[in-house]
Motif scaffolding. Structure first.
Motif, mmCIF file in Angstrom:
data_model
loop_
_atom_site.group_PDB
_atom_site.id
_atom_site.type_symbol
_atom_site.label_atom_id
_atom_site.label_comp_id
_atom_site.label_asym_id
_atom_site.label_seq_id
_atom_site.Cartn_x
_atom_site.Cartn_y
_atom_site.Cartn_z
ATOM 1 N N LEU A 45 -15.387 1.878 14.843
ATOM 2 C CA LEU A 45 -14.922 0.513 14.613
ATOM 3 C C LEU A 45 -13.920 0.152 15.701
ATOM 4 C CD1 LEU A 45 -14.992 1.777 11.246
ATOM 5 C CD2 LEU A 45 -15.638 -0.624 11.384
ATOM 6 N N ALA A 47 -12.288 -3.385 18.416
ATOM 7 C CA ALA A 47 -12.105 -4.813 18.663
ATOM 8 C C ALA A 47 -11.808 -5.026 20.148
ATOM 9 C CB ALA A 47 -10.966 -5.367 17.821
ATOM 10 N N ASN A 76 -18.071 -3.831 15.982
ATOM 11 C CA ASN A 76 -16.994 -4.696 16.460
ATOM 12 C C ASN A 76 -16.443 -5.476 15.280
ATOM 13 O OD1 ASN A 76 -16.254 -7.658 17.431
ATOM 14 N ND2 ASN A 76 -15.663 -6.166 18.982
ATOM 15 N N THR A 77 -15.115 -5.468 15.122
ATOM 16 C CA THR A 77 -14.471 -6.096 13.975
ATOM 17 C C THR A 77 -13.891 -7.473 14.292
ATOM 18 O OG1 THR A 77 -12.364 -5.008 14.423
ATOM 19 C CG2 THR A 77 -13.910 -3.855 12.971
ATOM 20 N N ASP A 78 -14.082 -7.964 15.508
ATOM 21 C CA ASP A 78 -13.585 -9.290 15.859
ATOM 22 C C ASP A 78 -14.355 -10.361 15.098
ATOM 23 O OD1 ASP A 78 -11.614 -8.833 18.010
ATOM 24 O OD2 ASP A 78 -13.336 -7.985 19.078
ATOM 25 N N ARG A 79 -13.741 -11.504 14.945
ATOM 26 C CA ARG A 79 -14.411 -12.655 14.339
ATOM 27 C C ARG A 79 -14.408 -13.799 15.350
ATOM 28 N NH1 ARG A 79 -16.632 -12.914 9.228
ATOM 29 N NH2 ARG A 79 -16.629 -15.039 9.917
ATOM 30 N N TYR A 103 -19.045 -7.663 12.926
ATOM 31 C CA TYR A 103 -18.723 -8.279 11.646
ATOM 32 C C TYR A 103 -19.261 -9.701 11.579
ATOM 33 C CZ TYR A 103 -15.370 -4.801 9.826
ATOM 34 O OH TYR A 103 -14.768 -3.684 9.299
ATOM 35 N N VAL A 108 -12.775 -10.265 7.295
ATOM 36 C CA VAL A 108 -12.585 -8.961 7.936
ATOM 37 C C VAL A 108 -12.013 -7.965 6.929
ATOM 38 C CG1 VAL A 108 -11.225 -7.736 9.679
ATOM 39 C CG2 VAL A 108 -12.351 -9.886 10.269
ATOM 40 N N ASN A 112 -13.627 -4.429 5.914
ATOM 41 C CA ASN A 112 -12.841 -3.206 6.101
ATOM 42 C C ASN A 112 -12.788 -2.399 4.803
ATOM 43 O OD1 ASN A 112 -12.267 -4.084 8.695
ATOM 44 N ND2 ASN A 112 -10.103 -4.461 8.311
ATOM 45 N N GLY A 121 -7.033 -0.995 8.451
ATOM 46 C CA GLY A 121 -7.476 -1.944 9.466
ATOM 47 C C GLY A 121 -7.060 -1.591 10.879
ATOM 48 N N LEU A 123 -7.005 0.075 14.515
ATOM 49 C CA LEU A 123 -8.108 0.374 15.441
ATOM 50 C C LEU A 123 -7.595 1.161 16.626
ATOM 51 C CD1 LEU A 123 -9.853 -3.107 15.406
ATOM 52 C CD2 LEU A 123 -10.671 -1.023 14.299
#
Length: 154
Positions: A45, A47, A76-79, A103, A108, A112, A121, A123
């Protein structure tokens, strides 16, 4: 001359086509966390803002390329970032050969929690799922040795 220009333009386009990005929604997470039939699944995981994440992406890609019953996946955890920005980072980390997810859908924090209810959360975050169902997790930068230890000495 036209053939040369066309050939060069095709070579330049190849890296962009080398990776694809699939959305990861809450409904997809149970399958992602399912133990593999054999070996391990390594979920990395990350970002775009995370400076240490590229090191982990590279390490996971290298481990996944060993052919030692390792299924690697990057998430990738970015929005709300352009897909091309995510793919550019994956290319930079030489992780384009690894299945890539990003994501999508719910918040998020919800995603998570579904991945690991104990995860805060931070990273980079690595989840290793073994065929027997055991899981190991690690926050922070991975060395090759630390990653191999998480994967059970692979």
């Amino acid at each position: 001359m036209k053939t040369l220009i066309l050939s060069l333009s095709m070579l330049v386009a190849l890296p962009a086509a080398a990776a694809s990005l699939e959305p990861l929604t809450a409904g997809d997470i149970p399958a992602l966390l399912e133990p593999p039939a054999r070996g391990v699944r390594v979920i990395e995981l990350w970002a775009l803002y995370c400076t240490y994440c590229e090191t982990n992406l590279r390490a996971v890609a290298e481990l996944g390329a060993t052919g030692e019953d390792v299924q690697a996946v990057t998430v990738n955890t970015d929005r709300n970032v352009p897909e091309e920005a995510i793919l550019k980072r994956l290319r930079s980390a030489r992780a384009t050969g690894v299945p890539a997810r990003a994501y999508a859908g719910t918040s998020v924090q919800r995603l998570n929690y579904l991945i690991d209810p104990h995860w805060g959360g931070e990273l980079p975050y690595t989840v290793v799922i073994h065929a027997d169902g055991t899981r190991r997790t690690a926050s922070g930068t991975l060395t090759e040795e630390r990653l191999r230890a998480l994967a059970g000495g692979r």
